[in-house]
Design an enzyme around this catalytic site. Structure first.
Site, PDB file in Angstrom:
ATOM      1  N   GLY A  13      34.453 -42.172  37.027  1.00 11.46           N
ATOM      2  CA  GLY A  13      34.542 -42.277  38.490  1.00 11.46           C
ATOM      3  C   GLY A  13      33.887 -43.558  38.997  1.00 11.46           C
ATOM      4  N   ILE A  15      31.049 -44.422  40.921  1.00 10.58           N
ATOM      5  CA  ILE A  15      29.634 -44.753  40.660  1.00 10.58           C
ATOM      6  C   ILE A  15      29.293 -44.464  39.195  1.00 10.58           C
ATOM      7  CG2 ILE A  15      27.246 -44.434  41.454  1.00 10.58           C
ATOM      8  CD1 ILE A  15      28.502 -43.384  44.120  1.00 10.58           C
ATOM      9  N   ASP A  34      34.623 -36.088  31.832  1.00 10.73           N
ATOM     10  CA  ASP A  34      35.380 -36.286  33.069  1.00 10.73           C
ATOM     11  C   ASP A  34      36.672 -35.493  32.958  1.00 10.73           C
ATOM     12  OD1 ASP A  34      36.725 -37.498  35.365  1.00 10.73           O
ATOM     13  OD2 ASP A  34      35.162 -39.024  35.214  1.00 10.73           O
ATOM     14  N   LEU A  62      34.048 -29.374  33.876  1.00 12.69           N
ATOM     15  CA  LEU A  62      32.694 -28.821  33.732  1.00 12.69           C
ATOM     16  C   LEU A  62      32.603 -27.357  34.150  1.00 12.69           C
ATOM     17  CD1 LEU A  62      30.642 -31.756  35.290  1.00 12.69           C
ATOM     18  CD2 LEU A  62      30.606 -31.081  32.885  1.00 12.69           C
ATOM     19  N   PHE A  84      27.383 -36.897  38.203  1.00 16.08           N
ATOM     20  CA  PHE A  84      28.185 -37.449  39.301  1.00 16.08           C
ATOM     21  C   PHE A  84      29.390 -36.571  39.628  1.00 16.08           C
ATOM     22  CE2 PHE A  84      26.476 -41.365  37.281  1.00 16.08           C
ATOM     23  CZ  PHE A  84      25.926 -41.988  38.381  1.00 16.08           C
ATOM     24  N   SER A 128      23.534 -37.291  48.646  1.00 16.58           N
ATOM     25  CA  SER A 128      24.065 -38.137  49.722  1.00 16.58           C
ATOM     26  C   SER A 128      23.189 -38.065  50.961  1.00 16.58           C
ATOM     27  CB  SER A 128      25.469 -37.641  50.066  1.00 16.58           C
ATOM     28  OG  SER A 128      25.909 -38.200  51.271  1.00 16.58           O
ATOM     29  N   THR A 130      24.271 -37.665  53.649  1.00 10.77           N
ATOM     30  CA  THR A 130      24.920 -36.713  54.547  1.00 10.77           C
ATOM     31  C   THR A 130      24.014 -35.510  54.828  1.00 10.77           C
ATOM     32  OG1 THR A 130      27.025 -35.625  54.982  1.00 10.77           O
ATOM     33  CG2 THR A 130      26.174 -35.412  52.749  1.00 10.77           C
ATOM     34  N   TYR A 153      31.916 -30.477  51.952  1.00  9.34           N
ATOM     35  CA  TYR A 153      31.443 -31.451  50.959  1.00  9.34           C
ATOM     36  C   TYR A 153      29.934 -31.689  51.118  1.00  9.34           C
ATOM     37  CZ  TYR A 153      29.953 -36.114  49.616  1.00  9.34           C
ATOM     38  OH  TYR A 153      29.208 -37.154  49.142  1.00  9.34           O
ATOM     39  N   LYS A 157      26.420 -30.753  48.586  1.00  7.20           N
ATOM     40  CA  LYS A 157      25.317 -31.625  48.138  1.00  7.20           C
ATOM     41  C   LYS A 157      23.979 -30.949  48.425  1.00  7.20           C
ATOM     42  CE  LYS A 157      27.660 -34.875  46.348  1.00  7.20           C
ATOM     43  NZ  LYS A 157      27.657 -35.007  44.899  1.00  7.20           N
ATOM     44  N   LEU A 204      35.697 -46.762  54.628  1.00  2.80           N
ATOM     45  CA  LEU A 204      35.970 -48.003  55.364  1.00  2.80           C
ATOM     46  C   LEU A 204      36.395 -49.176  54.466  1.00  2.80           C
ATOM     47  CD1 LEU A 204      35.861 -49.608  58.024  1.00  2.80           C
ATOM     48  CD2 LEU A 204      33.419 -49.985  57.595  1.00  2.80           C
ATOM     49  N   ARG A 235      26.009 -47.878  59.569  1.00  2.00           N
ATOM     50  CA  ARG A 235      25.711 -47.270  58.270  1.00  2.00           C
ATOM     51  C   ARG A 235      24.890 -48.267  57.459  1.00  2.00           C
ATOM     52  NH1 ARG A 235      27.689 -43.818  60.745  1.00  2.00           N
ATOM     53  NH2 ARG A 235      29.388 -42.385  60.240  1.00  2.00           N
TER      54      ARG A 235
HETATM   55  C1  UD1 Z   1      31.118 -40.297  54.291  1.00  3.34           C
HETATM   56  C2  UD1 Z   1      30.137 -39.180  54.128  1.00  3.34           C
HETATM   57  C3  UD1 Z   1      29.198 -39.465  52.992  1.00  3.34           C
HETATM   58  C4  UD1 Z   1      29.983 -39.703  51.737  1.00  3.34           C
HETATM   59  C5  UD1 Z   1      30.894 -40.883  51.994  1.00  3.34           C
HETATM   60  C6  UD1 Z   1      31.699 -41.213  50.754  1.00  3.34           C
HETATM   61  C7  UD1 Z   1      29.394 -37.930  56.053  1.00  3.34           C
HETATM   62  C8  UD1 Z   1      28.597 -37.951  57.305  1.00  3.34           C
HETATM   63  N1  UD1 Z   1      29.385 -39.035  55.353  1.00  3.34           N
HETATM   64  O1  UD1 Z   1      30.403 -41.399  54.741  1.00  3.34           O
HETATM   65  O2  UD1 Z   1      28.350 -38.371  52.779  1.00  3.34           O
HETATM   66  O3  UD1 Z   1      29.112 -39.949  50.680  1.00  3.34           O
HETATM   67  O4  UD1 Z   1      31.770 -40.564  53.080  1.00  3.34           O
HETATM   68  O5  UD1 Z   1      32.756 -40.364  50.558  1.00  3.34           O
HETATM   69  O6  UD1 Z   1      29.989 -36.962  55.727  1.00  3.34           O
HETATM   70  N2  UD1 Z   1      35.593 -46.036  59.559  1.00  3.34           N
HETATM   71  C9  UD1 Z   1      36.560 -46.597  60.386  1.00  3.34           C
HETATM   72  N3  UD1 Z   1      37.845 -46.609  59.948  1.00  3.34           N
HETATM   73  C10 UD1 Z   1      38.226 -46.095  58.740  1.00  3.34           C
HETATM   74  C11 UD1 Z   1      37.238 -45.527  57.895  1.00  3.34           C
HETATM   75  C12 UD1 Z   1      35.925 -45.501  58.337  1.00  3.34           C
HETATM   76  O7  UD1 Z   1      36.255 -47.065  61.476  1.00  3.34           O
HETATM   77  O8  UD1 Z   1      39.433 -46.106  58.419  1.00  3.34           O
HETATM   78  C13 UD1 Z   1      34.183 -46.032  59.987  1.00  3.34           C
HETATM   79  C14 UD1 Z   1      33.604 -44.641  60.133  1.00  3.34           C
HETATM   80  O9  UD1 Z   1      33.794 -44.160  61.443  1.00  3.34           O
HETATM   81  C15 UD1 Z   1      32.136 -44.901  59.808  1.00  3.34           C
HETATM   82  C16 UD1 Z   1      32.162 -46.051  58.829  1.00  3.34           C
HETATM   83  O10 UD1 Z   1      33.445 -46.661  58.980  1.00  3.34           O
HETATM   84  O11 UD1 Z   1      31.475 -45.328  60.950  1.00  3.34           O
HETATM   85  C17 UD1 Z   1      31.972 -45.627  57.384  1.00  3.34           C
HETATM   86  O12 UD1 Z   1      32.895 -44.578  57.094  1.00  3.34           O
HETATM   87  P1  UD1 Z   1      33.117 -44.039  55.608  1.00  3.34           P
HETATM   88  O13 UD1 Z   1      33.310 -45.182  54.683  1.00  3.34           O
HETATM   89  O14 UD1 Z   1      34.173 -42.996  55.670  1.00  3.34           O
HETATM   90  O15 UD1 Z   1      31.714 -43.407  55.214  1.00  3.34           O
HETATM   91  P2  UD1 Z   1      30.851 -42.280  55.967  1.00  3.34           P
HETATM   92  O16 UD1 Z   1      31.668 -41.488  56.902  1.00  3.34           O
HETATM   93  O17 UD1 Z   1      29.632 -42.932  56.484  1.00  3.34           O
END
Ligand code: UD1
Length: 343
Positions: A13, A15, A34, A62, A84, A128, A130, A153, A157, A204, A235
């Site tokens: 995976g 990480i 895995d 697992l 992981f 996480s 989270t 999810y 955790k 993102l 973040r």
């Molecule tokens: C989420 C989970 C985190 C998990 C991580 C990886 C929560 C609160 N957080 O993190 O526990 O480990 O995913 O799977 O559950 N964004 C956009 N457009 C997009 C995608 C994201 O604007 O298309 C923004 C989101 O609103 C956020 C930031 O980018 O503000 C990061 O988003 P993302 O990468 O999904 O991570 P988290 O939501 O922080």
């Protein structure tokens, strides 16, 4: 150099593969389990290309305790487990809570049972940030209050942390470290391994790189009306190679009995909050491209802002991030361009 044998679950995976590289480069012997639910077996070969040594890879689930038992009969002398393997898509977990609870919790329980049975003394658990929800004060430390999870999810955790903690209390021989990651991004500097999202990415940075290579039309920025300097969410984004090195430190701490209690928790982040627009700017800077994006409504369940207090990890693990945001985004971009060749 040491030759301790480490079991990495989810070793192909995102990480897990980067951590396997760091472990091998430090002289550890890595054995991966895995089920390839969210990864590809060829990632294991890539680990071999980077390090010169491909880990042993056993492909099974697992949750199958009989197979897991046979695994531990076959591979003796495992010093520590880095766990992981888990389902990790926040949105999917809301639709399939039972699958998430079963997979993430049963796998952890099975590993703990095997640790007792086969005398494996140390576990590093992939947790996480989270678990903190939206913290009342920032940066968030390890003693900040935990908030109810906003997704199944996230809840898995929290529950797995509690199960592992209880196991360390009841079974003196077992010790564990939970590592609470903030937002891991980027890819190995070789661009041979990286994040491999199945289907449309939820996160993102993979969404940005897939938009830039033309796989997606545009990035949707989920909200610009938050109470933050530029209105987008904040973040703490850290380079996956930095994150992986913290796992090596955690394993060494347990093996060398340098832990201060049987169950420890460390935040892993850069300590710096970065907004969505700052990530976009970073991408445009390192790629020299304009990213197509549009501001849309908030994503349900998103928290406004979070970043880590990393003092404890700095002091106790002797770990801190070295890569900048631009380094991390650039590495994600190099990997993203390579993926286009694969797709
Ligand atoms: C989420 C989970 C985190 C998990 C991580 C990886 C929560 C609160 N957080 O993190 O526990 O480990 O995913 O799977 O559950 N964004 C956009 N457009 C997009 C995608 C994201 O604007 O298309 C923004 C989101 O609103 C956020 C930031 O980018 O503000 C990061 O988003 P993302 O990468 O999904 O991570 P988290 O939501 O922080």
């Amino acid at each position: 150099m040491n030759h301790h044998r480490i079991l990495v679950t989810g070793g192909t995976g995102y990480i897990g593969s980067h951590t396997a590289v760091e472990l091998i480069e430090k002289g550890f012997e890595v054995i991966s389990i895995d089920n390839l639910h969210n990864s590809e077996a060829w990632i294991n070969d890539r680990i071999g290309m980077i390090t010169g040594i491909s880990p042993i890879l056993e492909i099974f689930d697992l949750c199958d305790i009989e197979k897991l038992d046979s695994f531990f009969q076959k591979y003796k002398g495992i010093k520590a487990i880095i766990h992981f393997a888990a389902f990790k898509a926040v949105g999917e977990s809301v639709e399939k809570p039972l699958e998430y609870y079963r997979n993430n919790i049963v796998s952890t329980l099975n590993l703990l049972e095997m640790m007792k049975k086969y005398g494996v003394k140390a576990m590093v658990f992939s947790s996480s940030c989270t678990v903190y929800g939206q913290p009342d004060t920032l940066p968030v430390t390890e003693v900040s209050p935990l908030k109810p999870a906003t997704s199944p999810y996230g809840n898995t955790k929290k529950i797995c942390e509690d199960i592992i903690h209880d196991a360390t209390i009841a079974h003196n021989e077992i010790k564990a470290i939970s590592l609470r990651y903030f937002n891991p991004i980027g890819a190995h500097p070789s661009a041979l391994i990286g994040e491999l999202p199945r289907g449309v990415p939820e996160n993102l940075v993979p969404f940005i790189t897939q938009t830039a290579i033309g796989l997606r039309d545009e990035l949707k920025v989920f909200g610009n009306d938050y109470n933050t300097p530029d209105g987008s969410c904040i973040r703490d984004y850290l380079h996956v190679s930095d994150l992986s090195k913290a796992h090596v430190k955690a394993v060494e701490r347990l093996i060398e009995c340098k832990n201060k209690s049987d169950y420890e928790i460390f935040n892993l982040g850069t300590g710096k909050g970065v907004s969505v627009f700052e990530v976009i700017n970073s991408f445009e800077r390192v790629s020299g491209m304009k990213l197509k994006y549009r501001i849309t409504g908030r994503r349900p369940g998103d928290i406004e802002k979070i970043w880590a207090d990393t003092t404890l990890a700095n002091k106790e693990l002797g770990w801190k991030t070295v890569y900048s945001l631009d380094d991390a985004v650039k590495s994600a971009w190099e990997w993203g361009k390579n993926l286009r060749k694969i797709n």
